[in-house]
Write a protein that holds these residues in place. Structure first.
Motif, PDB file in Angstrom:
ATOM      1  N   TYR A 249     -10.196  -3.783 -18.905  1.00  0.00           N
ATOM      2  CA  TYR A 249     -10.870  -4.884 -18.220  1.00  0.00           C
ATOM      3  C   TYR A 249     -11.443  -4.358 -16.909  1.00  0.00           C
ATOM      4  CZ  TYR A 249     -11.609  -9.821 -17.102  1.00  0.00           C
ATOM      5  OH  TYR A 249     -12.182 -11.030 -16.831  1.00  0.00           O
ATOM      6  N   PRO A 250     -12.599  -4.824 -16.439  1.00  0.00           N
ATOM      7  CA  PRO A 250     -13.413  -5.930 -16.948  1.00  0.00           C
ATOM      8  C   PRO A 250     -14.201  -5.564 -18.193  1.00  0.00           C
ATOM      9  CG  PRO A 250     -14.481  -4.946 -15.055  1.00  0.00           C
ATOM     10  CD  PRO A 250     -13.140  -4.275 -15.171  1.00  0.00           C
ATOM     11  N   ILE A 253     -20.840  -6.528 -20.672  1.00  0.00           N
ATOM     12  CA  ILE A 253     -21.616  -7.684 -21.105  1.00  0.00           C
ATOM     13  C   ILE A 253     -21.854  -7.681 -22.611  1.00  0.00           C
ATOM     14  CG2 ILE A 253     -23.864  -6.574 -20.792  1.00  0.00           C
ATOM     15  CD1 ILE A 253     -22.956 -10.266 -20.038  1.00  0.00           C
ATOM     16  N   LYS A 258     -17.090 -11.252 -24.664  1.00  0.00           N
ATOM     17  CA  LYS A 258     -17.927 -11.668 -23.528  1.00  0.00           C
ATOM     18  C   LYS A 258     -19.117 -12.493 -24.041  1.00  0.00           C
ATOM     19  CE  LYS A 258     -17.663 -10.528 -19.727  1.00  0.00           C
ATOM     20  NZ  LYS A 258     -17.061 -11.198 -18.544  1.00  0.00           N
ATOM     21  N   ASN A 262     -20.037 -16.580 -23.364  1.00  0.00           N
ATOM     22  CA  ASN A 262     -21.322 -17.119 -22.903  1.00  0.00           C
ATOM     23  C   ASN A 262     -21.884 -18.153 -23.875  1.00  0.00           C
ATOM     24  OD1 ASN A 262     -21.724 -15.677 -20.420  1.00  0.00           O
ATOM     25  ND2 ASN A 262     -22.029 -13.818 -21.614  1.00  0.00           N
ATOM     26  N   GLY A 307     -17.538 -20.082 -13.686  1.00  0.00           N
ATOM     27  CA  GLY A 307     -17.265 -18.902 -14.507  1.00  0.00           C
ATOM     28  C   GLY A 307     -18.527 -18.107 -14.788  1.00  0.00           C
ATOM     29  N   THR A 308     -19.617 -18.818 -15.051  1.00  0.00           N
ATOM     30  CA  THR A 308     -20.901 -18.150 -15.279  1.00  0.00           C
ATOM     31  C   THR A 308     -21.364 -17.424 -14.021  1.00  0.00           C
ATOM     32  OG1 THR A 308     -21.551 -19.843 -16.897  1.00  0.00           O
ATOM     33  CG2 THR A 308     -23.308 -18.500 -15.928  1.00  0.00           C
ATOM     34  N   GLN A 311     -19.361 -14.254 -13.274  1.00  0.00           N
ATOM     35  CA  GLN A 311     -19.811 -13.154 -14.126  1.00  0.00           C
ATOM     36  C   GLN A 311     -21.094 -12.529 -13.574  1.00  0.00           C
ATOM     37  OE1 GLN A 311     -20.620 -12.755 -18.884  1.00  0.00           O
ATOM     38  NE2 GLN A 311     -21.645 -14.427 -17.850  1.00  0.00           N
ATOM     39  N   ARG A 314     -20.476 -10.463 -10.431  1.00  0.00           N
ATOM     40  CA  ARG A 314     -19.886  -9.135 -10.648  1.00  0.00           C
ATOM     41  C   ARG A 314     -20.948  -8.133 -11.075  1.00  0.00           C
ATOM     42  NH1 ARG A 314     -17.615  -6.107 -14.837  1.00  0.00           N
ATOM     43  NH2 ARG A 314     -17.758  -7.768 -16.400  1.00  0.00           N
ATOM     44  N   TYR A 325     -15.338 -16.594  -6.804  1.00  0.00           N
ATOM     45  CA  TYR A 325     -14.147 -16.353  -7.616  1.00  0.00           C
ATOM     46  C   TYR A 325     -13.002 -17.262  -7.180  1.00  0.00           C
ATOM     47  CZ  TYR A 325     -10.541 -13.717 -10.120  1.00  0.00           C
ATOM     48  OH  TYR A 325      -9.519 -13.348 -10.960  1.00  0.00           O
TER      49      TYR A 325
END
Length: 363
Positions: A249-250, A253, A258, A262, A307-308, A311, A314, A325
């Motif tokens: 992790y992370p 995409i 992942k 989405n 959450g979007t 992402q 990051r 976050y």
């Protein structure tokens, strides 16, 4: 001789929550006649409307039929007095959350808009406390790395323990709910004691009851989008926790999980969009929307949106990534930890009621 002890305060609360004038109900039975889900024996919601009109709280709290209703709105659409039976049943469910919640003050806090700041402050303070204990309550230097801000070990362990505690308390209340259902709708003597888990699970996943709705077809589509989108996000989150333990992790995409996350977010955005539009512009058909309804929609929407953004922050190395976050973590608490004490708690109550109803042959 039988005595009736009306709870007038309870009746007034139901009227306020539902927007229906209970005293105007003339007991024509039209609501039960048009309901495609009502059992032939003791159909709903006519008897529930009688009890609501008399303020018979003890007849409604712990009533299994309140949860067999899927609020499709057919009964309200054909009510000659516009008493809104579907919204009355929804109001009874809201009172049910409050009655069985353990600890009860959490449900009261989340049902009162004046206490919203307190509901937000609790996760903010707790998260700050955890970060301080971990020694990471500061903005890390260098590229965005959320584990440097909130170490995965601390995040997974603390959030998991808190969730288990809250859900354990919820099961305590669900146990009382089950006992009350048995008292109000006793099981037949020939009941084998088996719970039709797979049957109920298939009923929930197929949304078979929603498909029978006549007045609110869009509600079934919107509910399925949010339901399956939310479920998919839960699976992706569980995989992410496992990946963080195995140091994978992370996720890039291009990772299938992942991508699934989405897609799930798009499903939730679409479902929530339909729900919000119908509640604002089609109130006569969709029914009254109260604080609990909007709190649920907004909190799920903010959880998904944050959450979007987390992402994107990051991958884009945004300067405000850690602020986003932190907001996302508060949103996670608000939806997941608080779940048993909000309208989202119907996941527990409806499933429990369906299990009991199907186990005693009530369809």
């Amino acid at each position: 001789m039988s005595y009736i002890y009306p709870d007038i305060a309870f009746k007034r609360e139901l009227s306020k929550l539902s927007g229906g004038q209970l005293s105007q109900c003339m007991q024509c039975g039209n609501c039960s006649a048009v309901c495609s889900l009502a059992p032939e024996e003791r159909p709903f919601p006519r008897k529930e409307m009688i009890w609501a009109g008399w303020g018979l709280k003890e007849k409604l709290i712990g009533n299994v039929d309140v949860w067999l209703c899927h609020q499709c709105g057919d009964c309200s659409s054909y009510c000659p007095r516009d008493v809104k039976p579907a919204d009355v049943i929804s109001a009874v469910r809201q009172k049910t959350y409050l009655h069985y919640a353990r600890p009860r003050f959490l449900a009261k806090m989340l049902s009162d808009p004046t206490l919203l700041p307190v509901a937000i402050a609790i996760p903010v303070v707790v998260i700050i406390g955890i970060l301080s204990a971990a020694g990471t309550f500061k903005i890390p230097e260098g590229p965005v790395d959320y584990s440097a801000f909130f170490p995965h070990g601390w995040l997974n362990s603390t959030f998991s323990v808190i969730t288990l505690i809250f859900y354990g308390l919820a099961l305590w209340g669900i146990g009382s709910f089950w006992k009350d259902m048995k008292l109000q709708t006793p099981p037949p003597a020939e009941m084998d004691g088996k719970l039709p888990v797979l049957k109920v699970l298939g009923e929930i996943l197929s949304h078979s009851n929603f498909s029978s709705c006549g007045s609110r077809k869009k509600r079934a589509i919107a509910h399925m989008l949010v339901f399956f989108g939310f479920g998919l996000l839960i699976l992706v989150t569980l995989y992410a926790i496992l990946a963080s333990i195995t140091h994978n992790y992370p996720l890039p995409i291009t990772n299938p999980f992942k991508l699934a996350g989405n897609i799930a977010s798009l499903m939730i955005y679409s479902g929530l969009g339909i729900m919000a539009y119908e509640r604002i512009f089609n109130r006569e058909v969709f029914g009254k929307s109260g604080y609990s309804d909007w709190l649920l929609l907004v909190s799920i929407g903010l959880l998904t949106l944050s959450g979007t953004l987390v992402q994107l922050a990051r991958f884009g190395d945004w300067s405000m990534a850690y602020h986003l976050y932190f907001f996302h973590l508060v949103a996670v608490w608000f939806v997941i930890m608080y779940l048993p004490f909000t309208k989202l708690g119907h996941i527990f109550y409806r499933t429990t009621a369906l299990l009991y109803a199907r186990s005693i042959g009530r369809k």
